[in-house]
Design a protein around this motif. Structure first.
Motif, PDB file in Angstrom:
ATOM      1  N   ASP A  62     -27.650  50.984 -22.182  1.00  8.04           N
ATOM      2  CA  ASP A  62     -27.118  49.673 -21.817  1.00  8.04           C
ATOM      3  C   ASP A  62     -25.603  49.739 -21.643  1.00  8.04           C
ATOM      4  O   ASP A  62     -24.941  50.601 -22.195  1.00  8.04           O
ATOM      5  N   ALA A  63     -25.077  48.813 -20.849  1.00  7.82           N
ATOM      6  CA  ALA A  63     -23.644  48.822 -20.525  1.00  7.82           C
ATOM      7  C   ALA A  63     -22.808  48.561 -21.774  1.00  7.82           C
ATOM      8  O   ALA A  63     -23.118  47.675 -22.561  1.00  7.82           O
ATOM      9  N   LYS A  64     -21.741  49.358 -21.903  1.00  8.83           N
ATOM     10  CA  LYS A  64     -20.820  49.214 -23.022  1.00  8.83           C
ATOM     11  C   LYS A  64     -19.400  49.444 -22.549  1.00  8.83           C
ATOM     12  O   LYS A  64     -19.138  50.340 -21.761  1.00  8.83           O
ATOM     13  N   SER A  65     -18.504  48.654 -23.079  1.00 11.31           N
ATOM     14  CA  SER A  65     -17.088  48.914 -22.834  1.00 11.31           C
ATOM     15  C   SER A  65     -16.534  49.625 -24.062  1.00 11.31           C
ATOM     16  O   SER A  65     -17.007  49.431 -25.178  1.00 11.31           O
ATOM     17  N   VAL A  66     -15.551  50.472 -23.825  1.00  9.67           N
ATOM     18  CA  VAL A  66     -14.874  51.197 -24.896  1.00  9.67           C
ATOM     19  C   VAL A  66     -13.387  50.913 -24.706  1.00  9.67           C
ATOM     20  O   VAL A  66     -12.782  51.343 -23.726  1.00  9.67           O
ATOM     21  N   MET A  67     -12.809  50.181 -25.637  1.00 11.79           N
ATOM     22  CA  MET A  67     -11.408  49.779 -25.543  1.00 11.79           C
ATOM     23  C   MET A  67     -10.656  50.259 -26.779  1.00 11.79           C
ATOM     24  O   MET A  67     -11.148  50.134 -27.895  1.00 11.79           O
ATOM     25  N   THR A  68      -9.464  50.790 -26.550  1.00 17.81           N
ATOM     26  CA  THR A  68      -8.635  51.271 -27.651  1.00 17.81           C
ATOM     27  C   THR A  68      -7.229  50.688 -27.546  1.00 17.81           C
ATOM     28  O   THR A  68      -6.645  50.677 -26.469  1.00 17.81           O
ATOM     29  N   ALA A  69      -6.732  50.217 -28.671  1.00 13.77           N
ATOM     30  CA  ALA A  69      -5.343  49.770 -28.785  1.00 13.77           C
ATOM     31  C   ALA A  69      -4.670  50.644 -29.836  1.00 13.77           C
ATOM     32  O   ALA A  69      -5.305  51.065 -30.804  1.00 13.77           O
ATOM     33  N   GLY A  70      -3.398  50.931 -29.644  1.00 15.51           N
ATOM     34  CA  GLY A  70      -2.696  51.776 -30.603  1.00 15.51           C
ATOM     35  C   GLY A  70      -1.211  51.465 -30.673  1.00 15.51           C
ATOM     36  O   GLY A  70      -0.654  50.818 -29.788  1.00 15.51           O
ATOM     37  N   THR A  71      -0.600  51.969 -31.724  1.00 18.23           N
ATOM     38  CA  THR A  71       0.841  51.786 -31.931  1.00 18.23           C
ATOM     39  C   THR A  71       1.629  53.040 -31.605  1.00 18.23           C
ATOM     40  O   THR A  71       2.844  53.065 -31.765  1.00 18.23           O
ATOM     41  N   TYR A  72       0.972  54.085 -31.136  1.00 23.47           N
ATOM     42  CA  TYR A  72       1.575  55.414 -31.041  1.00 23.47           C
ATOM     43  C   TYR A  72       2.147  55.760 -29.672  1.00 23.47           C
ATOM     44  O   TYR A  72       2.764  56.802 -29.527  1.00 23.47           O
ATOM     45  N   ARG A  73       1.960  54.976 -28.657  1.00 21.81           N
ATOM     46  CA  ARG A  73       2.503  55.284 -27.327  1.00 21.81           C
ATOM     47  C   ARG A  73       3.719  54.422 -26.992  1.00 21.81           C
ATOM     48  O   ARG A  73       4.682  54.909 -26.444  1.00 21.81           O
ATOM     49  N   ASN A  74       3.640  53.151 -27.301  1.00 20.06           N
ATOM     50  CA  ASN A  74       4.719  52.227 -26.955  1.00 20.06           C
ATOM     51  C   ASN A  74       5.438  51.788 -28.232  1.00 20.06           C
ATOM     52  O   ASN A  74       4.948  50.926 -28.962  1.00 20.06           O
ATOM     53  N   PHE A  75       6.573  52.406 -28.479  1.00 25.21           N
ATOM     54  CA  PHE A  75       7.352  52.114 -29.676  1.00 25.21           C
ATOM     55  C   PHE A  75       8.782  52.582 -29.438  1.00 25.21           C
ATOM     56  O   PHE A  75       9.074  53.240 -28.440  1.00 25.21           O
ATOM     57  N   PHE A  76       9.650  52.234 -30.353  1.00 29.68           N
ATOM     58  CA  PHE A  76      11.001  52.782 -30.306  1.00 29.68           C
ATOM     59  C   PHE A  76      11.449  53.092 -31.724  1.00 29.68           C
ATOM     60  O   PHE A  76      10.927  52.536 -32.687  1.00 29.68           O
ATOM     61  N   ASP A  77      12.375  54.026 -31.854  1.00 32.02           N
ATOM     62  CA  ASP A  77      12.945  54.405 -33.150  1.00 32.02           C
ATOM     63  C   ASP A  77      14.367  53.881 -33.232  1.00 32.02           C
ATOM     64  O   ASP A  77      15.130  53.977 -32.270  1.00 32.02           O
ATOM     65  N   GLU A  78      14.685  53.338 -34.389  1.00 36.72           N
ATOM     66  CA  GLU A  78      16.054  52.896 -34.637  1.00 36.72           C
ATOM     67  C   GLU A  78      16.386  53.155 -36.098  1.00 36.72           C
ATOM     68  O   GLU A  78      15.646  52.727 -36.991  1.00 36.72           O
ATOM     69  N   ASN A  79      17.469  53.877 -36.317  1.00 36.50           N
ATOM     70  CA  ASN A  79      17.918  54.213 -37.668  1.00 36.50           C
ATOM     71  C   ASN A  79      16.810  54.861 -38.489  1.00 36.50           C
ATOM     72  O   ASN A  79      16.604  54.536 -39.663  1.00 36.50           O
ATOM     73  N   GLY A  80      16.050  55.770 -37.854  1.00 36.44           N
ATOM     74  CA  GLY A  80      15.022  56.511 -38.554  1.00 36.44           C
ATOM     75  C   GLY A  80      13.722  55.767 -38.797  1.00 36.44           C
ATOM     76  O   GLY A  80      12.832  56.262 -39.472  1.00 36.44           O
ATOM     77  N   LYS A  81      13.589  54.570 -38.269  1.00 39.25           N
ATOM     78  CA  LYS A  81      12.369  53.784 -38.451  1.00 39.25           C
ATOM     79  C   LYS A  81      11.741  53.505 -37.093  1.00 39.25           C
ATOM     80  O   LYS A  81      12.435  53.180 -36.134  1.00 39.25           O
ATOM     81  N   SER A  82      10.409  53.643 -37.011  1.00 34.11           N
ATOM     82  CA  SER A  82       9.681  53.370 -35.774  1.00 34.11           C
ATOM     83  C   SER A  82       9.242  51.914 -35.742  1.00 34.11           C
ATOM     84  O   SER A  82       8.805  51.364 -36.756  1.00 34.11           O
ATOM     85  N   TYR A  83       9.346  51.322 -34.552  1.00 35.58           N
ATOM     86  CA  TYR A  83       8.929  49.941 -34.336  1.00 35.58           C
ATOM     87  C   TYR A  83       7.914  49.908 -33.200  1.00 35.58           C
ATOM     88  O   TYR A  83       8.191  50.352 -32.092  1.00 35.58           O
ATOM     89  N   SER A  84       6.738  49.369 -33.481  1.00 30.69           N
ATOM     90  CA  SER A  84       5.651  49.290 -32.514  1.00 30.69           C
ATOM     91  C   SER A  84       5.870  48.141 -31.534  1.00 30.69           C
ATOM     92  O   SER A  84       6.586  47.178 -31.815  1.00 30.69           O
ATOM     93  N   HIS A  85       5.189  48.230 -30.391  1.00 28.98           N
ATOM     94  CA  HIS A  85       5.184  47.128 -29.423  1.00 28.98           C
ATOM     95  C   HIS A  85       4.202  46.030 -29.834  1.00 28.98           C
ATOM     96  O   HIS A  85       4.186  44.953 -29.251  1.00 28.98           O
TER      97      HIS A  85
END
Length: 160
Positions: A62-85
């Protein structure tokens, strides 16, 4: 939405085996041309390289969608700390938990896409609780002491 629209069109013209993928958003139905089950790779949530973390085998036709969300591709680092989108809707600030990736499998791609992001906002503990409460087909990857851990909801394995 686009993946679902294309899948509906394929169904309407009588196709029973297909994979629709747009920018990582995916829907599958039936099986591959060789008769084997569709296999979908979940990427490792490592921002430094792209590698396979797990393969999900979709045994049911049967039809299924597979969707993934993550914090590991779109982020920035500032003062040694990562910030997610991904923003915490309660604070308006980037999420600060250790949940790195949420994969949801469901017959409706828009529904699955909404849930993957909502669960990602909650963090690993909240996502686990809601996944069980709502009987969601969910695969989570989170980080503990610099190592990845995984969690599969109770309905995840049996539903594929």
């Amino acid at each position: 939405y686009s993946v679902g629209t294309i899948a509906k069109h394929l169904d309407s013209v009588g196709l029973h085996n297909y994979m629709v993928e747009i920018g990582g958003e995916m829907m599958v139905k039936g099986h591959k041309a060789d008769g084997k089950a569709w296999r979908v790779g979940v990427e490792s949530p490592n921002p430094l390289n792209r590698s396979l973390y797990k393969v999900i085998v979709l045994n049911k036709p049967d039809a299924k969608s597979v969707m993934t969300a993550g914090t590991y591709r779109n982020f920035f680092d500032e003062n040694g700390k990562s910030y997610s989108h991904i923003l915490n809707p309660k604070t308006g600030w980037p999420v600060t938990h250790q949940l790195r990736s949420v994969t949801v499998v469901h017959q409706d791609p828009s529904w699955a896409d909404a849930w993957d992001t909502a669960l990602l906002c909650m963090g690993e503990t909240g996502a686990m609780a809601v996944a069980e409460q709502e009987n969601l087909n969910v695969f989570l990857i989170y980080e503990v002491d610099g190592k990845f851990k995984e969690y599969e909801s109770k309905s995840f394995v049996g539903s594929l």
